[in-house]
Design a protein around this motif. Structure first.
Motif, short mmCIF file in Angstrom:
data_model
loop_
_atom_site.label_atom_id
_atom_site.label_comp_id
_atom_site.label_asym_id
_atom_site.label_seq_id
_atom_site.Cartn_x
_atom_site.Cartn_y
_atom_site.Cartn_z
N PHE A 181 -39.44 -8.05 43.63
CA PHE A 181 -38.77 -9.26 42.61
C PHE A 181 -39.42 -10.57 43.22
O PHE A 181 -39.76 -11.08 42.32
CB PHE A 181 -37.47 -9.42 43.21
N ALA A 205 -42.81 -10.47 41.75
CA ALA A 205 -43.00 -10.73 40.05
C ALA A 205 -42.71 -12.10 39.88
O ALA A 205 -43.20 -12.33 38.50
CB ALA A 205 -41.77 -9.62 39.70
N VAL A 206 -41.85 -12.86 40.47
CA VAL A 206 -41.36 -14.55 40.04
C VAL A 206 -42.84 -15.11 39.94
O VAL A 206 -43.12 -15.87 39.17
CB VAL A 206 -40.38 -14.94 41.06
N GLY A 248 -45.12 -13.04 37.09
CA GLY A 248 -44.44 -12.30 35.97
C GLY A 248 -45.37 -12.52 34.61
O GLY A 248 -45.68 -13.50 34.18
N SER A 280 -42.36 -7.12 37.64
CA SER A 280 -43.42 -8.01 36.76
C SER A 280 -43.16 -7.93 35.44
O SER A 280 -43.00 -8.93 34.72
CB SER A 280 -44.75 -7.92 37.11
N THR A 335 -39.70 -9.74 34.60
CA THR A 335 -39.91 -11.14 34.83
C THR A 335 -40.70 -11.74 33.74
O THR A 335 -40.47 -12.82 33.03
CB THR A 335 -40.69 -11.74 36.34
N MET A 361 -38.55 -12.45 31.07
CA MET A 361 -37.68 -13.56 31.04
C MET A 361 -38.57 -14.96 31.14
O MET A 361 -38.09 -15.75 30.29
CB MET A 361 -37.16 -13.72 32.41
N TYR A 362 -39.88 -14.90 31.34
CA TYR A 362 -40.85 -15.84 31.16
C TYR A 362 -41.42 -15.70 29.71
O TYR A 362 -41.97 -16.79 29.07
CB TYR A 362 -42.08 -15.93 31.80
N GLY A 368 -34.77 -14.29 27.79
CA GLY A 368 -36.04 -14.91 28.24
C GLY A 368 -36.04 -16.45 27.50
O GLY A 368 -35.14 -16.86 26.93
N LYS A 392 -39.07 -23.81 36.63
CA LYS A 392 -39.39 -22.75 37.64
C LYS A 392 -39.23 -23.51 39.11
O LYS A 392 -38.99 -22.64 40.01
CB LYS A 392 -40.90 -22.62 37.39
N GLN A 409 -35.91 -23.07 39.90
CA GLN A 409 -35.42 -21.59 40.00
C GLN A 409 -35.84 -21.02 41.47
O GLN A 409 -35.32 -20.32 42.26
CB GLN A 409 -36.18 -20.79 38.83
N SER A 443 -46.58 -19.11 40.15
CA SER A 443 -46.15 -18.75 38.67
C SER A 443 -46.85 -19.67 37.71
O SER A 443 -47.41 -19.16 36.73
CB SER A 443 -44.62 -18.60 38.48
#
Length: 725
Positions: free
Chosen positions: A308, A311-312, A315, A362, A365, A368-369, A408, A427, A430, A634
């Motif tokens: 996770f 992947a942040v 992503g 990935s 995320t 999400m992005y 997202g 970000k 986050q 990211s």
């Protein structure tokens, strides 16, 4: 067979050298006979004065000047010597014998060796040394042998030399036939051996491993049996008993093996049972350190947290899908690919399930992005409306339509001028939220360790002040971030006036929380009563520092004093001296004290706790800042992906015709190659290493002692896979 073959090769080498000696020395003897005839003719018993090569040996020696040549005892030494030593050999003979010799040599036109290995063949020369006197000849022989020459005795007569040459030639032909048959026999035997070699090697390694392990057991002469002590997972004890029973039945013996469990104060080794899915995750934890026996294993939580957090930073739907496909190929073909022994490939193959999880997360995320190869997906209705009559060069403003994008990031932000101004703070905050949650969970895992190791008091002495210190500062920061997100700071009243004004700066708020507790800068208030709450939280953080510092050492000192007092009281209550010895020296029972237990020292404990307290307080700040790498990586990944798209593929969309088609084809090839090499290969490796750092330092450092030693069971698999150096 090999020994016989080597012996035949040696004989073949000597016969070959002898044949060359017979051929070359024939000319030497003919020349010597001519010289002797000439010398006899011109000498006549007087002194020789002819200066040419036909003059006999020692012509200048006054003692032998009046001797007839027939009265001299001329001897010859013949043999073969390496060509590289020929000059040294001549110089040594000349200086040792003071020139009282005549030497002739010729090169052999082929390299001669043992025949076993062609690389061992060397160039050699045939030599013949003429001298008079038995002692001088013997001296020549010794010098020749010391220089590595091989000597052969040759009959001077021509008929004998001719017969010897014919005999040697015949013997060489016979040896050639024998060597050919021998080589064929050896090759056939080796082919047969090669079919069983792996099985024999495995069998020998297993036998050696078995005997090596049995040598660790002790022999009981009284009961005439072997006694072995070792570690075994409790879960596998029934399997051990069953295996021993099967071995007893198979050996048809009346003596059965007995398995007995006993307790000891020694530290057991740590054994983490894994499978092919969890093995990769556990290996990265073991690389940090082996868990203490029964300590909380971070590998369990790493199964989710590692992919996770990766992947942040990584992503992207497209990049995650490519990584997922590569991992699926390794997973679906793992039986076929398991035999590949490439070092780099084995690392990727061992982490195939880790790559699979990283690819899946990935993609998540990436949704999400809302990012796929630096582009966005307009799957749902956007929350902004755009004017219809504008071109790509115009600057327009998107008007909010009151809709909320379902999953997202809204695709309207992609390509906007203020895209970075919107995503950067999002970000960054986050990353702080995820970091504080991750570290808080690590601190909470200390409770499990304290309960298991029966140190419940440490929950109040360590865990409570640590979690209060962490949450009073950074937990409060997370609360402020969430609260700030939940408020519409640009909401307007009926008259159009802003109800709240500009949102407060949380960084300034956190700084002034310690510089001026209770004071709120005008225009920076987040909620009512904020000053009182912040003063209370600062007081809690200040109180937690001496709490962590002094409470645990004082408690340990008090416990040690009580233990000493209790031991003295018990000793006074036992009048029998023998009983006292039994209490303090329970030798031979197996319940011995831990040899690694150290005597308590309050000074050392205070120093250790001081370092631990300072380290924890400073790490709460530095480790929280360390999680900002989630934001930085990211952002870098997204921007690099966007630049790569614009510079390699997007520029060709404005071209038409055959040139545009060719350019688009080349641009796609360049874009895809660089995407795989840079964005997935290099960026993926960078994100992997940063994620590994977050787990080793920021997460494991909060609760994981990692001072255990691994369980090393007897295994035929490890024995058979062992590579001989």
């Amino acid at each position: 067979m090999t020994t016989s073959n080597e012996s035949l090769q040696q004989r073949y080498m000597h016969l070959t050298e002898l044949r060359h000696v017979l051929r070359e020395t024939a000319q030497f003897f003919d020349q010597a006979e001519i010289r002797q005839d000439v010398a006899t003719t011109i000498g006549g018993g007087g002194r020789l004065t002819d200066p040419d090569d036909a003059v006999p040996l020692l012509e200048q020696d006054e003692e032998y000047a009046n001797f007839e040549l027939g009265q001299l005892s001329i001897g010859v030494v013949t043999g073969v010597i390496a060509r590289s030593r020929m000059q040294t050999f001549e110089r040594v003979l000349w200086r040792s014998l003071r020139g009282n010799l005549y030497m002739n040599a010729s090169e052999i036109d082929e390299a001669i060796g043992t025949g076993v290995d062609e690389e061992d063949a060397v160039d050699k020369n045939v030599f013949a040394v003429f001298a008079h006197g038995r002692e001088i000849v013997n001296k020549i022989r010794k010098i020749s042998e010391s220089m590595g020459a091989t000597l052969y005795d040759i009959d001077p007569s021509e008929d004998a030399r001719r017969d010897a040459l014919l005999d040697v030639t015949g013997r060489i032909e016979d040896l050639n036939n024998i060597l050919s048959n021998t080589n064929q026999s050896i090759r056939a035997e080796l082919v047969t051996i090669s079919e069983n070699l792996n099985a024999w090697t495995t069998m020998v390694r297993k036998e050696k491993a078995i005997y090596h392990t049995m040598n660790l057991a002790s022999y009981d002469a009284g009961r005439k049996c072997l006694i072995a002590e070792g570690w075994c997972p409790s879960y596998d004890i029934p399997s051990v008993r069953s295996a021993l029973k099967e071995a007893t039945d198979a050996s048809r013996t009346s003596l059965s093996a007995i398995v007995t469990e006993f307790r000891t104060n020694l530290k057991p080794p740590t054994f983490q049972r894994t499978n092919k899915f969890t093995e990769g995750f556990q290996s990265i934890i073991d690389a940090y350190g082996i868990a203490r026996y029964r300590e909380v294993n971070p590998g369990i939580f790493t199964l989710i947290s590692f992919p996770f957090l990766f992947a942040v930073m990584f992503g992207d739907i497209g990049h995650g899908a490519l990584m997922l496909l590569a991992a699926l190929y390794l997973v679906l073909n793992e039986k076929k690919l398991a035999s590949n022994n490439g070092e780099i490939f084995k690392m990727f193959f061992g982490g195939r399930y880790m790559m699979l999880m990283m690819g899946i997360f990935s993609i998540f995320t990436g949704f999400m992005y809302n990012d796929i190869f630096s582009l966005s997906l307009s799957t749902f209705k956007s929350g902004f409306d755009w004017p219809t009559d504008y071109n790509s060069t115009d600057t327009v403003v998107g008007v909010p339509n009151g809709n909320t994008y379902s999953i997202g990031l809204d695709p309207a932000w992609h390509g906007a001028e203020n895209f970075l101004l919107f995503t950067n703070p999002y970000k960054m905050k986050q990353a702080i939220i995820l970091g504080v949650i991750h570290m808080s969970f690590a601190i909470c895992l200390n409770v499990v360790n304290h309960l298991h190791f029966n140190k419940k008091m440490f929950i109040w002495l360590e865990f409570v002040p640590q979690i209060l210190f962490m949450e009073s500062i950074f937990g409060y920061l997370v609360f402020c971030i969430m609260y700030k997100w939940s408020v519409d700071w640009y909401a307007r009243g009926a008259d159009g006036e802003l109800l709240r004004g500009q949102p407060p700066n949380l960084l300034n708020m956190l700084i002034y929380m310690f510089l001026s507790p209770g004071t709120i800068i005008p225009g920076e208030q987040l909620y009512s009563g904020q000053g009182v709450v912040q003063v209370f939280l600062v007081l809690i953080a200040v109180i937690c520092v001496p709490w962590m510092w002094f409470a645990k050492p004082y408690y340990l000192k008090k416990q040690h004093s009580m233990h000493q007092y209790s031991s003295v009281a018990d000793d006074e209550a036992i009048p029998d001296e023998d009983d006292v010895l039994n209490v303090h020296a329970p030798t031979g029972t197996g319940a011995v004290d831990d040899p690694e237990e150290e005597e308590f020292d309050f000074g050392e404990e205070m120093i250790h706790q001081t370092i631990h307290t300072i380290e924890f307080c400073l790490n709460c700040i530095s480790n929280t800042a360390s999680y900002l790498r989630l934001w930085a990586l990211s952002l870098a990944h997204a921007q690099l992906s966007s630049v790569l798209w614009d510079m390699t593929l997007k520029i060709w969309f404005n071209f038409r015709g055959i040139g545009g088609t060719i350019g688009l084809f080349i641009g796609f090839a360049v874009w895809f190659t660089l995407t795989c090499c840079i964005l997935i290969g290099m960026e993926g490796l960078s994100a992997f290493l940063h994620t590994l750092r977050l787990h080793w330092v920021e997460f494991d450092g909060k609760f994981y002692a990692a001072d255990g030693h691994g369980f090393q069971p007897f295994s035929f698999k490890s024995v058979t896979l062992e590579v001989d150096e």
